[in-house]
Design a protein around this motif. Structure first.
Motif, mmCIF file in Angstrom:
data_model
loop_
_atom_site.group_PDB
_atom_site.id
_atom_site.type_symbol
_atom_site.label_atom_id
_atom_site.label_comp_id
_atom_site.label_asym_id
_atom_site.label_seq_id
_atom_site.Cartn_x
_atom_site.Cartn_y
_atom_site.Cartn_z
ATOM 1 N N ALA A 69 0.827 -1.210 0.000
ATOM 2 C CA ALA A 69 0.000 0.000 0.000
ATOM 3 C C ALA A 69 0.862 1.262 0.000
ATOM 4 C CB ALA A 69 -0.966 -0.005 1.178
ATOM 5 N N ASP A 70 1.863 1.313 0.845
ATOM 6 C CA ASP A 70 2.734 2.491 0.878
ATOM 7 C C ASP A 70 3.563 2.603 -0.391
ATOM 8 O OD1 ASP A 70 1.754 3.170 3.369
ATOM 9 O OD2 ASP A 70 3.384 2.186 4.447
ATOM 10 N N TYR A 71 4.054 1.477 -0.890
ATOM 11 C CA TYR A 71 4.850 1.444 -2.116
ATOM 12 C C TYR A 71 4.034 1.974 -3.301
ATOM 13 C CZ TYR A 71 8.171 -0.587 -5.510
ATOM 14 O OH TYR A 71 9.082 -0.786 -6.501
ATOM 15 N N ALA A 72 2.744 1.634 -3.321
ATOM 16 C CA ALA A 72 1.865 2.089 -4.396
ATOM 17 C C ALA A 72 1.383 3.514 -4.184
ATOM 18 C CB ALA A 72 0.657 1.156 -4.512
ATOM 19 N N GLY A 73 1.556 4.037 -2.964
ATOM 20 C CA GLY A 73 1.077 5.382 -2.667
ATOM 21 C C GLY A 73 -0.424 5.431 -2.466
ATOM 22 N N ALA A 74 -1.017 4.350 -1.968
ATOM 23 C CA ALA A 74 -2.473 4.293 -1.778
ATOM 24 C C ALA A 74 -2.907 5.163 -0.606
ATOM 25 C CB ALA A 74 -2.916 2.847 -1.547
ATOM 26 N N ALA A 75 -3.994 5.884 -0.792
ATOM 27 C CA ALA A 75 -4.571 6.705 0.271
ATOM 28 C C ALA A 75 -5.355 5.817 1.233
ATOM 29 C CB ALA A 75 -5.488 7.762 -0.339
ATOM 30 N N ALA A 76 -5.610 6.309 2.427
ATOM 31 C CA ALA A 76 -6.342 5.535 3.445
ATOM 32 C C ALA A 76 -7.698 5.076 2.919
ATOM 33 C CB ALA A 76 -6.501 6.358 4.709
ATOM 34 N N MET A 77 -8.392 5.933 2.185
ATOM 35 C CA MET A 77 -9.702 5.572 1.644
ATOM 36 C C MET A 77 -9.564 4.434 0.629
ATOM 37 S SD MET A 77 -12.638 8.036 0.043
ATOM 38 C CE MET A 77 -11.633 8.595 -1.310
ATOM 39 N N ASP A 78 -8.520 4.486 -0.200
ATOM 40 C CA ASP A 78 -8.270 3.424 -1.170
ATOM 41 C C ASP A 78 -8.009 2.098 -0.468
ATOM 42 O OD1 ASP A 78 -8.456 5.252 -3.252
ATOM 43 O OD2 ASP A 78 -6.291 5.541 -3.382
ATOM 44 N N LYS A 79 -7.250 2.132 0.614
ATOM 45 C CA LYS A 79 -6.929 0.918 1.366
ATOM 46 C C LYS A 79 -8.191 0.281 1.925
ATOM 47 C CE LYS A 79 -2.459 2.705 2.884
ATOM 48 N NZ LYS A 79 -1.668 3.094 4.057
ATOM 49 N N ASP A 80 -9.083 1.097 2.487
ATOM 50 C CA ASP A 80 -10.318 0.575 3.067
ATOM 51 C C ASP A 80 -11.202 -0.046 1.993
ATOM 52 O OD1 ASP A 80 -12.099 0.202 5.322
ATOM 53 O OD2 ASP A 80 -13.352 1.749 4.389
ATOM 54 N N ALA A 81 -11.372 0.634 0.878
ATOM 55 C CA ALA A 81 -12.191 0.112 -0.219
ATOM 56 C C ALA A 81 -11.579 -1.158 -0.794
ATOM 57 C CB ALA A 81 -12.342 1.169 -1.310
ATOM 58 N N PHE A 82 -10.268 -1.185 -0.907
ATOM 59 C CA PHE A 82 -9.565 -2.358 -1.418
ATOM 60 C C PHE A 82 -9.835 -3.568 -0.532
ATOM 61 C CE2 PHE A 82 -5.697 -5.007 -1.101
ATOM 62 C CZ PHE A 82 -5.599 -5.444 -2.404
ATOM 63 N N PHE A 83 -9.720 -3.386 0.774
ATOM 64 C CA PHE A 83 -9.893 -4.513 1.686
ATOM 65 C C PHE A 83 -11.331 -5.012 1.694
ATOM 66 C CE2 PHE A 83 -10.232 -6.732 5.737
ATOM 67 C CZ PHE A 83 -9.130 -7.563 5.633
ATOM 68 N N ARG A 84 -12.290 -4.094 1.532
ATOM 69 C CA ARG A 84 -13.694 -4.491 1.599
ATOM 70 C C ARG A 84 -14.270 -4.949 0.261
ATOM 71 N NH1 ARG A 84 -16.845 -0.471 2.351
ATOM 72 N NH2 ARG A 84 -15.323 1.171 2.260
ATOM 73 N N SER A 85 -13.523 -4.829 -0.831
ATOM 74 C CA SER A 85 -14.057 -5.210 -2.139
ATOM 75 C C SER A 85 -14.415 -6.699 -2.172
ATOM 76 C CB SER A 85 -13.075 -4.851 -3.251
ATOM 77 O OG SER A 85 -11.865 -5.532 -3.098
ATOM 78 N N GLN A 86 -15.404 -7.008 -2.968
ATOM 79 C CA GLN A 86 -15.926 -8.375 -3.016
ATOM 80 C C GLN A 86 -14.899 -9.341 -3.584
ATOM 81 O OE1 GLN A 86 -19.595 -8.746 -5.129
ATOM 82 N NE2 GLN A 86 -19.798 -10.902 -4.723
ATOM 83 N N ALA A 87 -14.755 -10.464 -2.920
ATOM 84 C CA ALA A 87 -13.813 -11.496 -3.359
ATOM 85 C C ALA A 87 -14.552 -12.559 -4.165
ATOM 86 C CB ALA A 87 -13.148 -12.140 -2.147
ATOM 87 N N PRO A 88 -13.887 -13.132 -5.149
ATOM 88 C CA PRO A 88 -14.493 -14.221 -5.921
ATOM 89 C C PRO A 88 -14.551 -15.496 -5.074
ATOM 90 C CG PRO A 88 -12.238 -13.888 -6.601
ATOM 91 C CD PRO A 88 -12.543 -12.806 -5.611
ATOM 92 N N PRO A 89 -15.318 -16.482 -5.527
ATOM 93 C CA PRO A 89 -15.361 -17.755 -4.788
ATOM 94 C C PRO A 89 -13.991 -18.434 -4.795
ATOM 95 C CG PRO A 89 -17.019 -17.707 -6.543
ATOM 96 C CD PRO A 89 -16.176 -16.483 -6.688
ATOM 97 N N LEU A 90 -13.629 -19.035 -3.683
ATOM 98 C CA LEU A 90 -12.349 -19.720 -3.549
ATOM 99 C C LEU A 90 -12.217 -20.853 -4.567
ATOM 100 C CD1 LEU A 90 -9.768 -19.724 -1.894
ATOM 101 C CD2 LEU A 90 -10.873 -21.239 -0.264
ATOM 102 N N GLU A 91 -13.321 -21.509 -4.884
ATOM 103 C CA GLU A 91 -13.295 -22.611 -5.847
ATOM 104 C C GLU A 91 -12.854 -22.127 -7.230
ATOM 105 O OE1 GLU A 91 -16.086 -21.830 -4.009
ATOM 106 O OE2 GLU A 91 -15.746 -23.348 -2.469
#
Length: 186
Positions: free
Chosen positions: A143-165
């Protein structure tokens, strides 16, 4: 059509390569995670913005040229040679281990120009929460290497994940193709 969560990556974006993660526990039933975790990171990381990820086929060609047989067990000493071959600024070198229903991922962001470890991180939890664990590792390392803002980090973590299968199927097909087994890749 662009989606609202898509990021426009500038030409000045940092370029990273993500080889398959090392299966340190040598669990045959979880071998697909070596490629699966790398694929999940390669899909998720550009969403942070500021990063471009080298395509795995380009990484494989570089590994073949360097006479390494698989995209696994890469260490920091390999980073300069391999990263330069694919035009990367850094490589994400990682490993995972499964114990029961728990998974632990370790990762290092390694500079291509020097082989120095820029940042190291780890994430662990239940295997069923693999994508949350992968995203935690991604944020910790990049995140720091990419220069992501705090809001970007939160949205990134909460984004929908595909099925593990789905990830398992993609990773297993990729492994079959690398073995030359087109029938198993279907």
């Amino acid at each position: 059509k662009p989606r609202p969560d898509d990021k426009v990556v500038s030409k000045a974006a940092r370029v990273i390569g993500i080889p398959a993660f090392d299966n340190t526990g040598k669990s045959a039933s979880h071998a697909w995670l070596s490629v699966g975790i790398a694929e999940a990171l390669a899909t998720d990381l550009p969403k942070l913005g500021g990063l471009r990820v080298v395509d795995r086929t380009q990484l494989q060609k570089a590994f073949d040229e360097a006479r390494l047989q698989q995209l696994t067990a890469v260490d920091a000493s390999d980073a300069p040679r391999l990263g330069k071959m694919v035009g990367a600024d850094a490589l994400v070198i990682g490993s995972f281990q499964i114990v029961g229903t728990q998974v632990r991922m370790l990762g290092r962001l390694v500079a291509v120009d020097s082989g120095a470890v820029i940042r190291a991180g780890e994430a662990s939890g239940k295997l069923d929460d693999l994508f949350a664990i992968e995203r935690k590792l991604a944020l910790d390392l990049l995140a720091d290497y990419a220069g992501a803002a705090a809001m970007d980090k939160d949205a990134f973590f909460r984004s929908q994940a595909p099925p593990l299968e789905g990830l398992a199927a993609v990773a297993e097909a990729d492994a079959a193709l690398r073995r030359g087994d087109r029938a198993a890749a279907k």
